[in-house]
Design an enzyme around this catalytic site. Structure first.
Site, PDB file in Angstrom:
ATOM      1  N   ASN A  48       0.876  -1.165   0.000  1.00 15.47           N
ATOM      2  CA  ASN A  48       0.000   0.000   0.000  1.00 15.47           C
ATOM      3  C   ASN A  48       0.920   1.224   0.000  1.00 15.47           C
ATOM      4  O   ASN A  48       1.453   1.616   1.034  1.00 15.47           O
ATOM      5  CB  ASN A  48      -0.882  -0.041   1.256  1.00 15.47           C
ATOM      6  CG  ASN A  48      -1.858   1.118   1.327  1.00 15.47           C
ATOM      7  OD1 ASN A  48      -1.787   2.053   0.522  1.00 15.47           O
ATOM      8  ND2 ASN A  48      -2.754   1.082   2.294  1.00 15.47           N
ATOM      9  N   LYS A 106       3.200   0.766   3.214  1.00 14.02           N
ATOM     10  CA  LYS A 106       2.841  -0.270   4.188  1.00 14.02           C
ATOM     11  C   LYS A 106       2.911  -1.604   3.461  1.00 14.02           C
ATOM     12  O   LYS A 106       2.510  -1.685   2.295  1.00 14.02           O
ATOM     13  CB  LYS A 106       1.409  -0.051   4.697  1.00 14.02           C
ATOM     14  CG  LYS A 106       1.249   1.195   5.545  1.00 14.02           C
ATOM     15  CD  LYS A 106      -0.177   1.289   6.059  1.00 14.02           C
ATOM     16  CE  LYS A 106      -0.479   2.694   6.541  1.00 14.02           C
ATOM     17  NZ  LYS A 106      -1.852   3.100   6.357  1.00 14.02           N
ATOM     18  N   ARG A 114      -2.509  -2.018  -3.545  1.00  7.33           N
ATOM     19  CA  ARG A 114      -3.704  -1.183  -3.394  1.00  7.33           C
ATOM     20  C   ARG A 114      -3.563  -0.025  -4.386  1.00  7.33           C
ATOM     21  O   ARG A 114      -2.579   0.709  -4.355  1.00  7.33           O
ATOM     22  CB  ARG A 114      -3.783  -0.634  -1.979  1.00  7.33           C
ATOM     23  CG  ARG A 114      -4.944   0.314  -1.832  1.00  7.33           C
ATOM     24  CD  ARG A 114      -4.940   0.963  -0.479  1.00  7.33           C
ATOM     25  NE  ARG A 114      -6.088   1.846  -0.365  1.00  7.33           N
ATOM     26  CZ  ARG A 114      -6.074   2.987   0.302  1.00  7.33           C
ATOM     27  NH1 ARG A 114      -4.982   3.392   0.901  1.00  7.33           N
ATOM     28  NH2 ARG A 114      -7.141   3.726   0.362  1.00  7.33           N
ATOM     29  N   HIS A 172     -12.480   3.409  -0.533  1.00  4.99           N
ATOM     30  CA  HIS A 172     -12.538   2.417   0.556  1.00  4.99           C
ATOM     31  C   HIS A 172     -13.278   1.145   0.116  1.00  4.99           C
ATOM     32  O   HIS A 172     -13.779   0.399   0.947  1.00  4.99           O
ATOM     33  CB  HIS A 172     -13.282   2.951   1.801  1.00  4.99           C
ATOM     34  CG  HIS A 172     -12.576   4.039   2.549  1.00  4.99           C
ATOM     35  ND1 HIS A 172     -13.270   5.056   3.174  1.00  4.99           N
ATOM     36  CD2 HIS A 172     -11.268   4.258   2.787  1.00  4.99           C
ATOM     37  CE1 HIS A 172     -12.410   5.867   3.767  1.00  4.99           C
ATOM     38  NE2 HIS A 172     -11.183   5.410   3.541  1.00  4.99           N
ATOM     39  N   ARG A 174     -10.976  16.179   6.663  1.00  6.88           N
ATOM     40  CA  ARG A 174     -11.758  16.581   5.472  1.00  6.88           C
ATOM     41  C   ARG A 174     -13.173  16.972   5.864  1.00  6.88           C
ATOM     42  O   ARG A 174     -13.775  16.354   6.748  1.00  6.88           O
ATOM     43  CB  ARG A 174     -11.834  15.429   4.466  1.00  6.88           C
ATOM     44  CG  ARG A 174     -10.506  15.072   3.875  1.00  6.88           C
ATOM     45  CD  ARG A 174     -10.615  13.879   2.932  1.00  6.88           C
ATOM     46  NE  ARG A 174      -9.447  13.030   3.084  1.00  6.88           N
ATOM     47  CZ  ARG A 174      -9.442  11.718   2.926  1.00  6.88           C
ATOM     48  NH1 ARG A 174     -10.537  11.073   2.579  1.00  6.88           N
ATOM     49  NH2 ARG A 174      -8.332  11.038   3.103  1.00  6.88           N
ATOM     50  N   ASP A 197      -8.115  13.015  16.454  1.00  4.25           N
ATOM     51  CA  ASP A 197      -8.161  11.689  17.070  1.00  4.25           C
ATOM     52  C   ASP A 197      -9.364  11.618  18.010  1.00  4.25           C
ATOM     53  O   ASP A 197      -9.477  12.404  18.950  1.00  4.25           O
ATOM     54  CB  ASP A 197      -6.856  11.432  17.832  1.00  4.25           C
ATOM     55  CG  ASP A 197      -6.744   9.966  18.247  1.00  4.25           C
ATOM     56  OD1 ASP A 197      -7.738   9.416  18.776  1.00  4.25           O
ATOM     57  OD2 ASP A 197      -5.677   9.375  18.042  1.00  4.25           O
ATOM     58  N   MET A 198     -10.237  10.658  17.731  1.00  7.18           N
ATOM     59  CA  MET A 198     -11.485  10.571  18.496  1.00  7.18           C
ATOM     60  C   MET A 198     -11.230  10.332  19.993  1.00  7.18           C
ATOM     61  O   MET A 198     -12.004  10.786  20.835  1.00  7.18           O
ATOM     62  CB  MET A 198     -12.353   9.453  17.896  1.00  7.18           C
ATOM     63  CG  MET A 198     -13.771   9.450  18.346  1.00  7.18           C
ATOM     64  SD  MET A 198     -14.619  11.062  18.185  1.00  7.18           S
ATOM     65  CE  MET A 198     -15.028  11.116  16.448  1.00  7.18           C
ATOM     66  N   GLY A 210     -10.779   2.530  12.383  1.00  8.41           N
ATOM     67  CA  GLY A 210     -10.287   3.007  13.683  1.00  8.41           C
ATOM     68  C   GLY A 210     -11.356   3.518  14.629  1.00  8.41           C
ATOM     69  O   GLY A 210     -11.454   3.073  15.774  1.00  8.41           O
ATOM     70  N   VAL A 211     -12.191   4.459  14.162  1.00  5.40           N
ATOM     71  CA  VAL A 211     -13.242   5.007  15.023  1.00  5.40           C
ATOM     72  C   VAL A 211     -14.385   3.999  15.168  1.00  5.40           C
ATOM     73  O   VAL A 211     -14.863   3.726  16.273  1.00  5.40           O
ATOM     74  CB  VAL A 211     -13.775   6.340  14.457  1.00  5.40           C
ATOM     75  CG1 VAL A 211     -14.932   6.863  15.294  1.00  5.40           C
ATOM     76  CG2 VAL A 211     -12.658   7.373  14.357  1.00  5.40           C
ATOM     77  N   GLY A 212     -14.810   3.427  14.067  1.00  5.78           N
ATOM     78  CA  GLY A 212     -15.949   2.504  14.079  1.00  5.78           C
ATOM     79  C   GLY A 212     -15.708   1.287  14.945  1.00  5.78           C
ATOM     80  O   GLY A 212     -16.611   0.803  15.637  1.00  5.78           O
ATOM     81  N   GLU A 213     -14.464   0.786  14.929  1.00  4.90           N
ATOM     82  CA  GLU A 213     -14.162  -0.419  15.704  1.00  4.90           C
ATOM     83  C   GLU A 213     -13.922  -0.122  17.181  1.00  4.90           C
ATOM     84  O   GLU A 213     -14.107  -0.991  18.030  1.00  4.90           O
ATOM     85  CB  GLU A 213     -12.905  -1.103  15.131  1.00  4.90           C
ATOM     86  CG  GLU A 213     -13.139  -1.715  13.767  1.00  4.90           C
ATOM     87  CD  GLU A 213     -11.842  -2.089  13.063  1.00  4.90           C
ATOM     88  OE1 GLU A 213     -10.849  -2.405  13.748  1.00  4.90           O
ATOM     89  OE2 GLU A 213     -11.821  -2.053  11.821  1.00  4.90           O
ATOM     90  N   GLU A 256      -8.202  -4.746   5.004  1.00  4.05           N
ATOM     91  CA  GLU A 256      -8.018  -4.484   3.579  1.00  4.05           C
ATOM     92  C   GLU A 256      -6.865  -5.303   3.003  1.00  4.05           C
ATOM     93  O   GLU A 256      -6.928  -5.749   1.858  1.00  4.05           O
ATOM     94  CB  GLU A 256      -7.769  -2.981   3.360  1.00  4.05           C
ATOM     95  CG  GLU A 256      -9.049  -2.167   3.537  1.00  4.05           C
ATOM     96  CD  GLU A 256      -8.804  -0.687   3.806  1.00  4.05           C
ATOM     97  OE1 GLU A 256      -8.374  -0.368   4.932  1.00  4.05           O
ATOM     98  OE2 GLU A 256      -9.042   0.131   2.913  1.00  4.05           O
TER      99      GLU A 256
HETATM  100  P1  ADP Z   1      -6.789   5.451   8.421  1.00  2.00           P
HETATM  101  O1  ADP Z   1      -6.502   4.025   8.001  1.00  2.00           O
HETATM  102  O2  ADP Z   1      -7.874   6.127   7.661  1.00  2.00           O
HETATM  103  O3  ADP Z   1      -5.577   6.302   8.611  1.00  2.00           O
HETATM  104  P2  ADP Z   1      -7.746   4.236  10.899  1.00  2.00           P
HETATM  105  O4  ADP Z   1      -8.820   3.349  10.410  1.00  2.00           O
HETATM  106  O5  ADP Z   1      -6.509   3.607  11.421  1.00  2.00           O
HETATM  107  O6  ADP Z   1      -7.398   5.384   9.886  1.00  2.00           O
HETATM  108  O7  ADP Z   1      -8.388   5.150  12.051  1.00  2.00           O
HETATM  109  C1  ADP Z   1      -7.611   6.098  12.717  1.00  2.00           C
HETATM  110  C2  ADP Z   1      -8.500   6.848  13.700  1.00  2.00           C
HETATM  111  O8  ADP Z   1      -9.179   5.925  14.550  1.00  2.00           O
HETATM  112  C3  ADP Z   1      -7.724   7.743  14.651  1.00  2.00           C
HETATM  113  O9  ADP Z   1      -7.506   9.011  14.092  1.00  2.00           O
HETATM  114  C4  ADP Z   1      -8.677   7.820  15.839  1.00  2.00           C
HETATM  115  O10 ADP Z   1      -9.577   8.911  15.646  1.00  2.00           O
HETATM  116  C5  ADP Z   1      -9.466   6.547  15.781  1.00  2.00           C
HETATM  117  N1  ADP Z   1      -9.142   5.605  16.865  1.00  2.00           N
HETATM  118  C6  ADP Z   1      -8.144   4.707  16.909  1.00  2.00           C
HETATM  119  N2  ADP Z   1      -8.169   4.032  18.079  1.00  2.00           N
HETATM  120  C7  ADP Z   1      -9.202   4.523  18.778  1.00  2.00           C
HETATM  121  C8  ADP Z   1      -9.772   4.262  20.074  1.00  2.00           C
HETATM  122  N3  ADP Z   1      -9.260   3.329  20.865  1.00  2.00           N
HETATM  123  N4  ADP Z   1     -10.855   4.966  20.448  1.00  2.00           N
HETATM  124  C9  ADP Z   1     -11.380   5.916  19.638  1.00  2.00           C
HETATM  125  N5  ADP Z   1     -10.911   6.210  18.427  1.00  2.00           N
HETATM  126  C10 ADP Z   1      -9.838   5.536  18.006  1.00  2.00           C
END
Ligand code: ADP
Length: 429
Positions: A22, A29, A107, A196, A257, A298-299, A346-349, A400
């Site tokens: 990637n 990566k 990718r 995505h 964004r 960062d959430m 990241g946020v969803g999981e 992915e």
């Molecule tokens: P990308 O692949 O688009 O760079 P990711 O899917 O890795 O991003 O998501 C990164 C984002 O996930 C971070 O900026 C953060 O906002 C969020 N994130 C990661 N870990 C956590 C967590 N434990 N709790 C809440 N948000 C998180």
């Protein structure tokens, strides 16, 4: 090592490893997978390519404890990055010169309308990926560099492009077209492509599996919430709508964004605020979204600030969640019947508060989150809705790289089993 007898009776190595690359503008990566059991043999990242502070992180996964090795110091370009990664792999006995390597899967962000499937890269395919640079100026050039570099390293190997846009090419024309003058749109290939896609494909399939159904039997809304974020509506395994458009700027509020805005904002910024096109581009892509609203993208940090009573962070969170809710509602209407809403990336999981807030108040749509299930931390696909809920709400970790490896290996395997010669070594360097 798996071996098969050749016609002559000697043992030839059966190539069952796939290297996934990637390549971003300043990073690469990589993951090496063993397709016998789809396990990772090694993963790594080279970042800040071209800067004095370049860094390579490499983790072999073949031994017991996974220990990450780090290299620091300038790595001049993508070729040097891949060479350094290859050296690290070789140090673990996983060199890229191994006859076990079957293919390299790349990718590629933009495949336009032409690439609806993973594709073995030939000169002609690479030319077409280059032709798409005007619609993906930030991404496709880096992907092309990655392909050329990998080809130079192993000119005898098939290289496969797996496109972020491919899964969305099934969108009906009325979802893919912007309501602008058709001639202008067509002359400049302006339409909604979506991104995505590899993640949306993987996660929607996994969600069906979690429900114990075939992908063709379920309608799913996938919310891929990473730094970039996008939603998709998947009906019977096919994407029918997605939130990103000509570029990955449209749709949900993201880390940096803006997502959806009135396009007239851009004329206004130009005419009234005197900003240049490039400045507006940077504003909307790099200085907007969560970072523009509250200074953090960062959430975790945003939630920490909210807990301390920070009002800007709270407003940013509310805007983020409000947009998500609008898309869940819109995609419920598009699909008619929804079997699952699925959170990933990241946020969803990881962010239980985002999931809770996005689903709150949607009982009329059959959507409810169980607070106990939502609070569980796990790397596995799981339901977070109660048993009685009409629509499942789920968390499905995206992968992915595995999807790219699967698609790459299937394509190379298919071509070989059909007795075709997989084209190799046709990429100009
Ligand atoms: P990308 O692949 O688009 O760079 P990711 O899917 O890795 O991003 O998501 C990164 C984002 O996930 C971070 O900026 C953060 O906002 C969020 N994130 C990661 N870990 C956590 C967590 N434990 N709790 C809440 N948000 C998180």
């Amino acid at each position: 090592m798996t071996t098969t007898p050749t016609k002559e009776g000697s043992a030839a190595v059966q190539a069952r490893r796939v290297l996934v690359l990637n390549s971003g503008s300043s990073s690469v990566k990589y993951q090496l997978l063993d397709m016998n059991d789809r396990s990772r043999l090694a993963i790594g990242l080279v970042e800040r390519i071209g800067e004095e502070t370049s860094r390579l992180l490499h983790t072999p996964l073949t031994g017991g404890d996974a220990e990450t090795r780090e290299r620091t110091g300038r790595i001049a370009d993508h070729a040097a990055a891949l060479k350094a990664a290859a050296e690290e792999l070789a140090a673990d006995g996983l060199g890229l010169d191994s006859p076990e390597l079957a293919a390299i899967g790349h990718r590629v962000v933009h495949g336009g309308l032409r690439f609806t499937e993973p594709t073995v890269i030939t000169d002609e395919v690479l030319t077409e990926i280059e032709r798409l640079v005007p619609v993906a100026p930030l991404h496709n050039p880096a992907n092309i560099t990655g392909i050329r570099t990998a080809e130079a390293l192993r000119p005898d190997l098939p290289q496969v492009a797996v496109f972020d846009t491919a899964f969305h090419t099934t969108m009906p024309e009325y979802a893919a077209r912007y309501a602008i003058d058709v001639e202008t749109a067509d002359a400049h290939r302006i339409r909604r492509y979506g991104f995505h896609g590899t993640s949306h494909a993987y996660v929607s399939r996994k969600a069906a599996e979690l429900l114990g159904r075939a992908p063709e039997e379920v309608n799913v809304i996938v919310l891929h919430l990473g730094n970039g974020a996008s939603a998709s509506a998947v009906a019977a395994g096919r994407c029918v709508e997605t939130s990103m458009g000509l570029t990955p700027l449209e749709g949900l509020v993201m880390g940096t964004r803006s997502g959806d805005i009135d396009p007239a904002v851009t004329f206004h910024l130009k005419r009234v605020a005197g900003m240049s096109t490039d400045e507006i581009d940077v504003l909307l892509n790099k200085k907007s979204g969560l970072v523009g609203l509250c200074g953090d993208n960062d959430m975790r940090e945003i939630r920490r600030r909210i807990d301390e009573g920070d009002e800007r962070a709270a407003l940013a969170f509310d805007i983020y969640v409000h947009r998500l809710k609008k898309y869940i509602g819109a995609y419920s209407a598009v699909l008619g019947r929804v079997d699952a809403v699925v959170f990933t990336a990241g946020v969803g999981e990881n962010s239980a508060p985002v999931r809770e807030a996005a689903i709150a108040g949607l009982e009329e749509l059959g959507l409810v989150v169980d607070a106990g299930l939502n609070a569980v931390r796990s790397g596995e696909p799981r339901l977070i809705s109660p048993n009685y809920a009409r629509v499942a709400v789920a968390v499905v970790p995206t992968d992915e790289e595995l999807e790219i490896a699967d698609q790459t290996f299937a394509l190379v395997g298919q071509a070989e089993s059909a007795g075709q010669q997989v084209p190799v070594g046709q990429v100009d360097n």
